[in-house]
Design a protein around this motif. Structure first.
Motif, mmCIF file in Angstrom:
data_model
loop_
_atom_site.group_PDB
_atom_site.id
_atom_site.type_symbol
_atom_site.label_atom_id
_atom_site.label_comp_id
_atom_site.label_asym_id
_atom_site.label_seq_id
_atom_site.Cartn_x
_atom_site.Cartn_y
_atom_site.Cartn_z
ATOM 1 N N UNK A 61 128.088 64.894 -1.971
ATOM 2 C CA UNK A 61 128.117 65.034 -0.511
ATOM 3 C C UNK A 61 128.894 66.270 -0.113
ATOM 4 N N UNK A 62 128.548 66.778 1.070
ATOM 5 C CA UNK A 62 129.245 67.900 1.692
ATOM 6 C C UNK A 62 129.512 67.510 3.140
ATOM 7 N N UNK A 63 130.761 67.597 3.567
ATOM 8 C CA UNK A 63 131.105 67.291 4.960
ATOM 9 C C UNK A 63 132.045 68.370 5.483
ATOM 10 N N UNK A 64 131.982 68.617 6.782
ATOM 11 C CA UNK A 64 132.900 69.554 7.401
ATOM 12 C C UNK A 64 132.294 70.927 7.579
ATOM 13 N N UNK A 65 133.007 71.761 8.323
ATOM 14 C CA UNK A 65 132.494 73.071 8.701
ATOM 15 C C UNK A 65 132.964 74.193 7.803
ATOM 16 N N UNK A 66 133.876 75.053 8.326
ATOM 17 C CA UNK A 66 134.247 76.277 7.640
ATOM 18 C C UNK A 66 134.807 76.065 6.249
ATOM 19 N N UNK A 67 135.590 75.007 6.042
ATOM 20 C CA UNK A 67 136.119 74.672 4.726
ATOM 21 C C UNK A 67 135.640 73.263 4.368
ATOM 22 N N UNK A 68 134.388 73.151 3.928
ATOM 23 C CA UNK A 68 133.804 71.829 3.714
ATOM 24 C C UNK A 68 134.452 71.080 2.555
ATOM 25 N N UNK A 69 134.412 69.758 2.631
ATOM 26 C CA UNK A 69 134.841 68.901 1.534
ATOM 27 C C UNK A 69 133.592 68.536 0.731
ATOM 28 N N UNK A 70 133.681 68.722 -0.577
ATOM 29 C CA UNK A 70 132.546 68.475 -1.465
ATOM 30 C C UNK A 70 132.995 67.547 -2.595
ATOM 31 N N UNK A 71 132.131 66.606 -2.946
ATOM 32 C CA UNK A 71 132.405 65.701 -4.052
ATOM 33 C C UNK A 71 131.098 65.405 -4.774
ATOM 34 N N UNK A 72 131.200 65.125 -6.067
ATOM 35 C CA UNK A 72 130.013 64.713 -6.814
ATOM 36 C C UNK A 72 130.433 63.798 -7.953
ATOM 37 N N UNK A 73 129.476 63.011 -8.451
ATOM 38 C CA UNK A 73 129.737 62.086 -9.553
ATOM 39 C C UNK A 73 128.496 61.976 -10.425
ATOM 40 N N UNK A 74 128.718 62.030 -11.750
ATOM 41 C CA UNK A 74 127.613 61.859 -12.696
ATOM 42 C C UNK A 74 127.336 60.392 -12.998
ATOM 43 N N UNK A 75 128.249 59.509 -12.660
ATOM 44 C CA UNK A 75 128.079 58.060 -12.825
ATOM 45 C C UNK A 75 127.507 57.696 -14.196
ATOM 46 N N UNK A 76 128.109 58.226 -15.236
ATOM 47 C CA UNK A 76 127.712 57.839 -16.584
ATOM 48 C C UNK A 76 126.713 58.753 -17.257
ATOM 49 N N UNK A 77 126.067 59.634 -16.514
ATOM 50 C CA UNK A 77 125.208 60.630 -17.155
ATOM 51 C C UNK A 77 126.104 61.665 -17.840
ATOM 52 N N UNK A 78 125.563 62.419 -18.821
ATOM 53 C CA UNK A 78 126.376 63.461 -19.459
ATOM 54 C C UNK A 78 126.999 64.393 -18.410
ATOM 55 N N UNK A 79 128.236 64.795 -18.641
ATOM 56 C CA UNK A 79 128.993 65.576 -17.659
ATOM 57 C C UNK A 79 128.222 66.822 -17.218
ATOM 58 N N UNK A 80 128.122 66.997 -15.905
ATOM 59 C CA UNK A 80 127.501 68.179 -15.334
ATOM 60 C C UNK A 80 125.994 68.138 -15.232
ATOM 61 N N UNK A 81 125.362 66.998 -15.581
ATOM 62 C CA UNK A 81 123.896 66.953 -15.576
ATOM 63 C C UNK A 81 123.309 66.269 -14.344
ATOM 64 N N UNK A 82 124.146 65.689 -13.484
ATOM 65 C CA UNK A 82 123.612 64.924 -12.344
ATOM 66 C C UNK A 82 124.283 65.314 -11.037
ATOM 67 N N UNK A 83 125.566 64.941 -10.871
ATOM 68 C CA UNK A 83 126.248 65.205 -9.612
ATOM 69 C C UNK A 83 126.332 66.677 -9.266
ATOM 70 N N UNK A 84 126.664 67.511 -10.245
ATOM 71 C CA UNK A 84 126.798 68.954 -9.984
ATOM 72 C C UNK A 84 125.472 69.582 -9.549
#
Length: 215
Positions: A61-84
């Motif tokens: 997800x991405x929320x906010x304007x000029x300095x947005x807050x961003x978060x992601x999760x792979x939830x068990x998939x290999x690191x960097x293959x889903x949320x990112x």
């Protein structure tokens, strides 16, 4: 010092979902417009509860304007293959105030790291196309009060002239019409209003709001 005017931004039209199948795995992307991180987390929790039996519910997800807050999760998939890759699609499309959850039902065939990156990214990209985007543009909110006999015609004239009617309030002595006007055009609006009403109505500042425009 005056507060700086907010900037226009892109977001999703609303909530929706889109599914694609890749090598028998089902990828279901759920999208929602969210106002802040709390709303994003609540949306994610709701999807995870509904699809509790899926192997993965990956998120970004991405929320906010000029300095947005961003978060992601792979939830068990290999690191960097889903949320990112999901988050990267949101960034690349320039959307904010948007949360995405991709639910995966494993079909028995491994996709490999590259295949997963492409699948999760495609799920979000196709869902954005399916749900659609709009631009939220900041405008000055002006309050115009006219008598009841003129209100209907003025509302029609405002819309015909391309001004955004943000609200109507019927009062004992007239009708209050709230109008969204781009800040650089407020002087032009005052002139237009004087001509349209023969000088019988004035516009007073009433804050700021956003209008939504399809893109």
């Amino acid at each position: 010092m005056a507060e700086p005017s907010p900037k226009p931004y892109l977001t999703v039209r609303g909530s929706g979902s889109h599914e694609l199948e890749i090598k028998k795995s089902r990828f279901i992307c759920h999208l929602a417009r969210v106002a802040d991180e709390d709303e994003a987390q609540a949306f994610i929790a709701g999807v995870r509860k509904q699809y509790w039996d899926a192997r993965h519910n990956c998120t970004a997800f991405v929320v906010g304007g000029g300095q947005p807050r961003e978060r992601s999760s792979d939830d068990g998939e290999p690191a960097g293959t889903a949320g990112v890759p999901m988050l990267e699609v949101l960034r690349r499309r320039g959307v904010t105030d948007t949360a995405a959850v991709v639910t995966r039902y494993f079909g028995g065939i491994k996709l490999g790291a590259g295949g997963l990156v492409r699948a999760y990214g495609a799920a979000v990209s196709e869902a954005l196309d399916e749900v659609g985007l709009l631009e939220r543009r900041p405008v000055a909110l002006l309050s115009v009060t006219v008598d009841h006999t003129r209100a209907g015609r003025l509302e029609n004239d405002l819309r015909a002239a391309g001004y955004a009617v943000a609200g109507l309030e019927y009062l004992a002595d007239g009708v209050r019409i709230e109008v969204g006007v781009p800040e650089p055009e407020t002087a032009e609006f005052h002139t237009w209003l004087a001509e349209a009403t023969g000088g019988s109505a004035e516009a007073r500042p009433a804050g700021r709001t956003f209008v939504e425009v399809d893109v």
